[in-house]
Design an enzyme around this catalytic site. Sequence first.
Site, PDB file in Angstrom:
ATOM      1  N   ARG A   1       1.075  -1.088   0.055  1.00 12.42           N
ATOM      2  CA  ARG A   1      -0.164  -0.211   0.039  1.00 12.42           C
ATOM      3  C   ARG A   1       0.920   1.283  -0.101  1.00 12.42           C
ATOM      4  O   ARG A   1       1.518   1.445   0.922  1.00 12.42           O
ATOM      5  CB  ARG A   1      -0.896  -0.230   1.269  1.00 12.42           C
TER       6      ARG A   1
ATOM      7  N   HIS B   1      -3.281   4.368   5.002  1.00 13.68           N
ATOM      8  CA  HIS B   1      -4.391   3.352   5.079  1.00 13.68           C
ATOM      9  C   HIS B   1      -5.737   3.756   4.788  1.00 13.68           C
ATOM     10  O   HIS B   1      -6.392   3.141   3.958  1.00 13.68           O
ATOM     11  CB  HIS B   1      -4.496   2.829   6.748  1.00 13.68           C
TER      12      HIS B   1
ATOM     13  N   TYR C   1       4.547   5.792  11.339  1.00 16.84           N
ATOM     14  CA  TYR C   1       4.884   4.482  11.627  1.00 16.84           C
ATOM     15  C   TYR C   1       5.716   3.628  10.782  1.00 16.84           C
ATOM     16  O   TYR C   1       6.267   2.641  10.822  1.00 16.84           O
ATOM     17  CB  TYR C   1       3.561   3.502  11.848  1.00 16.84           C
TER      18      TYR C   1
HETATM   19  C1  LIG Z   1     -12.867  -6.858  13.334  1.00 13.93           C
HETATM   20  C2  LIG Z   1     -12.092  -5.429  13.166  1.00 13.93           C
HETATM   21  N1  LIG Z   1     -11.062  -5.005  13.710  1.00 13.93           N
HETATM   22  C3  LIG Z   1     -10.592  -3.777  13.755  1.00 13.93           C
HETATM   23  C4  LIG Z   1     -10.998  -3.131  12.577  1.00 13.93           C
HETATM   24  C5  LIG Z   1     -10.445  -1.746  12.363  1.00 13.93           C
HETATM   25  N2  LIG Z   1      -9.450  -1.996  10.992  1.00 13.93           N
HETATM   26  C6  LIG Z   1     -10.014  -1.380   9.798  1.00 13.93           C
HETATM   27  S1  LIG Z   1      -9.122  -1.802   8.661  1.00 13.93           S
HETATM   28  C7  LIG Z   1      -7.933  -2.615   9.774  1.00 13.93           C
HETATM   29  C8  LIG Z   1      -6.632  -3.018   8.981  1.00 13.93           C
HETATM   30  C9  LIG Z   1      -6.655  -4.254   8.415  1.00 13.93           C
HETATM   31  O1  LIG Z   1      -5.635  -4.515   7.647  1.00 13.93           O
HETATM   32  P1  LIG Z   1      -5.557  -5.740   6.553  1.00 13.93           P
HETATM   33  O2  LIG Z   1      -6.379  -6.906   6.719  1.00 13.93           O
HETATM   34  O3  LIG Z   1      -3.984  -5.970   6.190  1.00 13.93           O
HETATM   35  O4  LIG Z   1      -6.106  -4.782   5.272  1.00 13.93           O
HETATM   36  P2  LIG Z   1      -5.493  -3.657   4.655  1.00 13.93           P
HETATM   37  O5  LIG Z   1      -6.289  -2.218   5.153  1.00 13.93           O
HETATM   38  O6  LIG Z   1      -4.111  -3.463   4.753  1.00 13.93           O
HETATM   39  O7  LIG Z   1      -5.899  -3.477   2.993  1.00 13.93           O
HETATM   40  C10 LIG Z   1      -8.468  -2.647  10.974  1.00 13.93           C
HETATM   41  C11 LIG Z   1      -7.429  -3.040  12.263  1.00 13.93           C
HETATM   42  C12 LIG Z   1     -11.826  -3.371  11.732  1.00 13.93           C
HETATM   43  N3  LIG Z   1     -12.646  -2.864  10.728  1.00 13.93           N
HETATM   44  N4  LIG Z   1     -12.567  -4.636  11.922  1.00 13.93           N
END
Ligand SMILES: Cc1ncc(C[n+]2csc(CCOP(=O)(O)OP(=O)(O)O)c2C)c(N)n1
Lengths: 419, 378
Positions: free
Chosen positions: B269, B273, B282
Amino acid sequence: MPVVQVKLPDIGEGIAEGEIVRWLVKEGDTVKRFQPIVEVLTAKATVEIPSPYTGKIRKLLASEGDTVRVGQPIAEIETDTAGPVKEEKEERPEEPRKEEASGQPRPQLEATPIETQAGQAGIARVKAPPSVRILARKLGVDLSKVKGTGPRGVITKDDVLAYAEAQKREPQPPVQVAKEAEVEEERIPLRGVKKVMAERMVEAKTRIPHAYVVEEVDITELLSVRERLKPLAEEKGVKLTILPFIMKAAVKAIREYPLINSSLDEDKGEIIVKRTVNLGFAVDTPHGLMVPVIKNANTKGLFQLAREVRELARKAREAKLSLDEVRGSTFSISNYGSIGGVLGIPVINPPEAAILGVGRIRKEPRIRDGKIEERSLVYLTLSFDHRILEGGYATRFLVRVKELLENPILLLAGEGELE
Amino acid sequence: MEVLGSRDILNLDRALGLYRVIDEDGNPVAGEPSLPDKLLLDMYTYMIRARILDGWLLKLQRMGRVALHAPNKGQEASAVGATLALKREDWLFPSYRELGALLVRGMTEEEILDRALTTIDDPLKGSDFAIYGHRKYNIVPAPVPVANQIPHAVGAALAAKIMGDKIVTMTFFGDGSTSRGDFHAGLNFAGVFKAPVVFVNQNNQWAISVPLKRQTAAPTIAVKGIAYGVPGIRVDGNDVIAVYTVAREAVERARSGEGPTLIEAVTYRLGPHTTADDPTRYRGEEEVKEWERREPLRRMRRYLISRGLLTEEEDKALWSEWEKRIEETVVKVLEKPPLPPEVILEDVYEEPPWNLKEQMKELRESIRLLKELGIELE
Ligand SMILES: Cc1ncc(C[n+]2csc(CCOP(=O)(O)OP(=O)(O)O)c2C)c(N)n1
Ligand SMILES: [Mg+2]
């Protein structure tokens, strides 16, 4: 050409305000719709805000460093008529469009303040949804006296409740006194960098038993060495101030007095002596005190230190420091002398063991070899954690720093000390 | 000792390796599959469209017109490549970072913008932000909790299998999402019941501020499939041709009844985020620069040019054509009226209960009153 206001947009959940970091346009510039016009620092990040209109910037309504609320006008743009008319209407909902159609001459309309017109319309002037009106009636609150904080000044339930509460507390408010008190004080919320500073200073002053030692250092010779080094420095694109010399001296003295560069693990009752010196230095910025960090300062030459001081200070002022650049310091320097204080007593930057304060450079007469001479002098203060360091150790360290600064040859002798 | 089922599933080489068709500079590496020229050009065009649209969504968020956006920049190849392996009748269960996948399914920029700006034409009628779906294109919107879409895709695949439909489901999720129970339950169930599903993990190295090494102690994500009897294939997620090739194999496997596949698309990415994130807090610039070099569009462009399928001029024209078209769409969508408030009540109850109807009446009255007072709703 219609003039429209650009308001700070709602740029994210939970964000109520932002600080204007930098205008990317100035008054008189023409801008295109969607062109970035300003950089705003929110609680989450620094973002570029695009212009909602095409046109000419007539006025910037907020200055760099100002904190503005979401919805607050920040600029005025003279749009060409071909611009997005619909949006313009949305921005100015109070323009009495109906009357225009009814054929009243325009000048008269503009001369009549909207307030008065609406005031005649009585109750309809108050902006509040039905549920709030019912609540106001129940509490006996006169809605025309309540200031609405909702969108476009709509009165919310909370406004009514707060008003009723205030009425209860002050049955007969002595209007005069209250007014006076109001003008005399201003309340500035403790936020962002300031808040961090406040928390850290409380920690420092309540947990760390500070002790202090001061030395007067004669830097006359150092200043002339600096003059001699300047052409060489400039060749390398370095601007030499006094701070990097003091950094060099501190780092060099730490080699002999390693405990200066340590911290206390209170839980384990152990002193952690650090092999690398990450040097924090205080920068006074428009958004508050920042302490960027020069990593591995013990391995860097004078010029390199100078370069990093400059770069980090610039980033600090522009609020562009990354987290990495403000953490991990093991020893700090506060150069308040660059602003003017003759002698300061700095507070330790926890969890460090000590901080070195640098006062203003003064020219004063001193007796040398029986003669009165003009010398350049500076007070250095070492504030230290008396749990870790004894007064003798701390003083010997400071004396060593003094020796190095007064004998620039000692300071710069050695492989890689200059570059 | 006897091993259950096929030993192919235990192919560790594919789960630990990195399948790649073109290298970081766009030069073909050994074993280049022969694909139609048009498909190769389509891949590139979809990525361009996704890149431009992504930039607009970011801009519109900064103007206060879009509530939240999760930038896609750098991940276009995984979304586009994988989705191109599906057929029209298949179903997609995306996450929130796959604009390219939506475009490949046939969603238009206008439909995506209608969703993001919750205009009167929003196909999801104002439900949660930064997620996308459209019935017309067999795209099921993701719920906000990450990884929830994984069991949904498995369930839909099993339902299709039971009903004898020859369809495949595909789901996208991030590296962080593999730490949720839903990932493990989903893979296990799919493995046991041979669900016709393709799991596409977009391993972009970060879950907000949590790096991959804090997400798992396993050497790769693909290797996790093996424990569930699901073959895992690790692929260069910035190589659109490689992703497509691997996805096509997985889709064929699913369609022929052999069960699920876990694809780990290794990508990055490049942006924050979401629009509420500041990645400089970070991660270091070095890392980002390193990945910018491997960015998928540049690679594909070089490849196409070296194969003689595209000239520099054609490339420029392609970009400016889509830049113009998408800007026009943005301007058009910005003029559309917002959703009417009544949609709050739709799509939950077939016949809303009395209390909701009463609330709606009250809401309508308030709106009427506000209009009378000359107050426009935001
Ligand atoms: C169950 C849950 N915990 C926390 C969150 C908050 N949250 C939103 S996106 C995210 C990160 C997800 O990372 P990843 O699966 O690697 O996807 P990326 O954003 O990198 O595409 C988090 C922790 C959420 N949406 N759902
Ligand atoms: Mg991730």
